[in-house]
Design a protein around this motif. Structure first.
Motif, mmCIF file in Angstrom:
data_model
loop_
_atom_site.group_PDB
_atom_site.id
_atom_site.type_symbol
_atom_site.label_atom_id
_atom_site.label_comp_id
_atom_site.label_asym_id
_atom_site.label_seq_id
_atom_site.Cartn_x
_atom_site.Cartn_y
_atom_site.Cartn_z
ATOM 1 N N ASP A 101 0.826 -1.206 0.000
ATOM 2 C CA ASP A 101 0.000 0.000 0.000
ATOM 3 C C ASP A 101 0.863 1.259 0.000
ATOM 4 N N TRP A 102 0.231 2.360 -0.384
ATOM 5 C CA TRP A 102 0.906 3.658 -0.376
ATOM 6 C C TRP A 102 0.074 4.666 0.404
ATOM 7 N N ALA A 103 0.762 5.530 1.134
ATOM 8 C CA ALA A 103 0.120 6.662 1.812
ATOM 9 C C ALA A 103 0.623 7.943 1.172
ATOM 10 N N ILE A 104 -0.287 8.910 1.002
ATOM 11 C CA ILE A 104 0.047 10.201 0.400
ATOM 12 C C ILE A 104 -0.513 11.297 1.298
ATOM 13 N N ARG A 105 0.282 12.295 1.597
ATOM 14 C CA ARG A 105 -0.209 13.432 2.373
ATOM 15 C C ARG A 105 -1.141 14.260 1.498
ATOM 16 N N CYS A 106 -2.250 14.686 2.067
ATOM 17 C CA CYS A 106 -3.288 15.428 1.349
ATOM 18 C C CYS A 106 -3.562 16.738 2.085
ATOM 19 N N ASN A 107 -2.950 17.808 1.639
ATOM 20 C CA ASN A 107 -3.203 19.127 2.216
ATOM 21 C C ASN A 107 -4.409 19.775 1.560
ATOM 22 N N PHE A 108 -5.167 20.524 2.355
ATOM 23 C CA PHE A 108 -6.114 21.483 1.802
ATOM 24 C C PHE A 108 -5.353 22.798 1.663
ATOM 25 N N VAL A 109 -5.339 23.365 0.461
ATOM 26 C CA VAL A 109 -4.549 24.570 0.211
ATOM 27 C C VAL A 109 -5.395 25.627 -0.480
ATOM 28 N N THR A 110 -4.881 26.847 -0.477
ATOM 29 C CA THR A 110 -5.486 27.953 -1.218
ATOM 30 C C THR A 110 -4.483 28.448 -2.242
ATOM 31 N N ILE A 111 -4.846 28.301 -3.502
ATOM 32 C CA ILE A 111 -3.986 28.738 -4.603
ATOM 33 C C ILE A 111 -4.683 29.888 -5.320
ATOM 34 N N THR A 112 -3.978 30.998 -5.447
ATOM 35 C CA THR A 112 -4.526 32.208 -6.058
ATOM 36 C C THR A 112 -3.630 32.642 -7.208
ATOM 37 N N LYS A 113 -4.215 32.750 -8.389
ATOM 38 C CA LYS A 113 -3.483 33.183 -9.588
ATOM 39 C C LYS A 113 -2.205 32.370 -9.785
ATOM 40 N N GLY A 114 -2.319 31.070 -9.550
ATOM 41 C CA GLY A 114 -1.198 30.183 -9.793
ATOM 42 C C GLY A 114 -0.137 30.170 -8.720
ATOM 43 N N ASN A 115 -0.365 30.892 -7.612
ATOM 44 C CA ASN A 115 0.588 30.939 -6.504
ATOM 45 C C ASN A 115 0.026 30.235 -5.273
ATOM 46 N N MET A 116 0.914 29.663 -4.449
ATOM 47 C CA MET A 116 0.513 29.020 -3.204
ATOM 48 C C MET A 116 0.254 30.107 -2.156
ATOM 49 N N ALA A 117 -0.988 30.567 -2.100
ATOM 50 C CA ALA A 117 -1.341 31.640 -1.176
ATOM 51 C C ALA A 117 -1.340 31.160 0.266
ATOM 52 N N SER A 118 -1.753 29.906 0.502
ATOM 53 C CA SER A 118 -1.736 29.347 1.860
ATOM 54 C C SER A 118 -1.661 27.831 1.788
ATOM 55 N N PHE A 119 -0.590 27.258 2.347
ATOM 56 C CA PHE A 119 -0.463 25.796 2.345
ATOM 57 C C PHE A 119 -1.310 25.152 3.432
ATOM 58 N N THR A 120 -1.981 25.982 4.259
ATOM 59 C CA THR A 120 -2.871 25.476 5.309
ATOM 60 C C THR A 120 -4.334 25.808 5.038
ATOM 61 N N ALA A 121 -4.615 26.433 3.877
ATOM 62 C CA ALA A 121 -5.955 26.975 3.617
ATOM 63 C C ALA A 121 -6.398 27.840 4.794
ATOM 64 N N SER A 122 -5.471 28.698 5.246
ATOM 65 C CA SER A 122 -5.716 29.604 6.377
ATOM 66 C C SER A 122 -6.195 28.841 7.608
ATOM 67 N N GLN A 123 -5.447 27.761 7.943
ATOM 68 C CA GLN A 123 -5.770 26.924 9.110
ATOM 69 C C GLN A 123 -7.244 26.482 9.059
ATOM 70 N N LEU A 124 -7.584 25.757 8.023
ATOM 71 C CA LEU A 124 -8.966 25.341 7.758
ATOM 72 C C LEU A 124 -9.612 24.698 8.987
ATOM 73 N N PRO A 125 -10.799 25.136 9.385
ATOM 74 C CA PRO A 125 -11.473 24.529 10.535
ATOM 75 C C PRO A 125 -11.773 23.046 10.311
ATOM 76 N N ASN A 126 -11.735 22.274 11.375
ATOM 77 C CA ASN A 126 -11.935 20.826 11.270
ATOM 78 C C ASN A 126 -13.282 20.460 10.663
ATOM 79 N N GLU A 127 -14.332 21.217 11.012
ATOM 80 C CA GLU A 127 -15.663 20.865 10.515
ATOM 81 C C GLU A 127 -15.769 21.069 9.004
ATOM 82 N N VAL A 128 -15.041 22.057 8.477
ATOM 83 C CA VAL A 128 -15.011 22.249 7.028
ATOM 84 C C VAL A 128 -14.215 21.115 6.388
ATOM 85 N N GLY A 129 -13.110 20.759 7.009
ATOM 86 C CA GLY A 129 -12.305 19.648 6.507
ATOM 87 C C GLY A 129 -13.079 18.351 6.463
#
Length: 414
Positions: A101-129
């Motif tokens: 088996d393989w495991a892959i890290r899956c971040n929720f991120v915010t990308i704006t105009k092709g740039n990594m604006a936030s690698f945490t999606a602005s600390q995304l709340p757990n309930e949204v996640g």
């Protein structure tokens, strides 16, 4: 008269990891590094009562990160044992990986105009996640080999369940990039590549439309911008690690708020100590971690206290937050833990980051990090300040990070 044999108390050992605290001189600090500028008298005391040296925790051929750096700190050569970051986090969540088996890290991120604006999606709340993970899993229900697993905030996992040894979508040539290495930078040249790269990229592209349909994500209660997609990285298969007790003859425990440290601890056979108020961010409860370390020392030989706050401050380019985190680690963890150790008998304490994280680049870096050790049978050297610049003048040099743990436990001779 019957004489009872009273066994001598065991030597106690502590490793404090201020994650990513090693840095460069800062113009904003008058040419000092954050460690030099911070008020850290307890870390300085470790050095003045003991020794100061340098070690390189991340081989030049490997990406710099806590998965590689902490594996080195714990005495395991990452060139031999490391398979990827995500399998360590899978172990933290109690997710069993089969041999193929393989495991892959899956971040929720915010990308704006092709740039990594936030690698945490602005600390995304757990309930949204939770909602987003449900949407992703539903969209892949026609292929049961994919499993999405929710973690904390933006940190999640994707598991690929292989049918057999020949069912391998990835290999060691599959290349992905940690999103925290791309903060405020274009992503176009750092998309997945190599075997299985197109597969990962397809999942990332599909997530864009799915996330746009989530009302919780688009209209967050905290007013932050939505997560725009997933970012897949850190893939790996199940590692085969020799238990720490077999390797070094010490029982162990780890105190951390970060899944990859929890997972690595479990794979090494350590107790994983959960601490209320430990967040993995700059608002973590430092004092609670210090108290937990003292209580845990009563039950085990070796305790690791890991603090992510210094690394997070670097990723955000916040020099004052990095200094504040260092001072909190010094006051609430290193100080009380060292005082307790002194009161209990033979001991050693080690302070060392897992890798440098530069405020200038907002990302992990390669290079030597300073370590300080004091305690029983440690003959003090001439140093009296715990920082990178003073350490650079030391003759105590361990070129390979995995040499530090046997050095710490041993006779303290190179």
């Amino acid at each position: 008269m019957i004489l009872q044999r009273v066994s001598a108390p065991k030597m106690k050992y502590v490793l404090v990891i201020p994650d990513g605290c090693a840095d460069e001189p800062q113009d904003a600090l008058g040419g000092k590094t954050p460690l030099q500028a911070a008020r850290v008298p307890r870390m300085d005391a470790v050095v003045s009562e003991g020794i100061l040296g340098r070690t390189d925790t991340v081989p030049a051929s490997m990406p710099s990160g806590s998965d590689v750096g902490t594996m080195s700190l714990f005495g395991y050569d990452p060139l031999v044992y490391h398979t990827g970051r995500a399998p360590l986090e899978a172990a933290a969540q109690g997710i069993e990986l089969g041999p193929h088996d393989w495991a892959i890290r899956c971040n929720f991120v915010t990308i704006t105009k092709g740039n990594m604006a936030s690698f945490t999606a602005s600390q995304l709340p757990n309930e949204v996640g939770e909602e987003l993970i449900g949407i992703l899993q539903e969209a892949t229900d026609d292929d049961p080999q994919w499993e999405f697993h929710q973690g904390v905030s933006y940190r999640n996992l994707l598991i690929y369940r292989a049918k057999d040894a020949d069912d391998q979508p990835f290999d060691t040539g599959t290349t992905t990039t940690p999103p925290h290495d791309l903060t405020d930078q274009p992503i176009a040249h750092d998309l997945p590549s190599g075997k299985g790269g197109e597969l990962l990229l397809d999942l990332m592209e599909r997530s864009k439309k799915l996330f746009a349909k989530s009302t919780k994500n688009q209209k967050r209660d905290d007013g932050q911008p939505p997560a725009t997609q997933i970012w897949l990285w850190g893939q790996g298969s199940r590692p085969a690690l020799t238990p720490f007790l077999d390797q070094f003859g010490k029982s162990g425990a780890v105190i951390t708020a970060v899944d990859l440290l929890r997972g690595l601890g479990r794979l090494l056979g350590w107790d994983v100590i959960e601490v209320e108020g430990a967040t993995g961010y700059t608002d973590t409860d430092y004092a609670a971690k210090g108290r937990a370390a003292i209580e845990t020392l009563k039950l085990t030989d070796f305790v690791v206290v890991h603090v992510e706050a210094t690394d997070e401050a670097s990723h955000e380019g916040e020099v004052e937050e990095k200094i504040k985190a260092l001072e909190n680690i010094d006051e609430h963890i290193v100080g009380p833990v060292h005082d307790y150790l002194k009161s209990q008998g033979d001991y050693r304490i080690l302070v060392c980051p897992d890798h440098p994280t530069f405020l200038r680049t907002k990302t992990h870096s390669h290079g030597y990090v300073p370590f300080g050790i004091c305690g029983s049978k440690v003959r003090p050297d001439q140093a009296n300040s715990y920082d990178e610049v003073t350490a650079s003048t030391s003759n105590l040099l361990l070129p390979k990070g995995h040499q530090l743990m046997p050095f710490f436990f041993g006779t303290l001779t190179k």
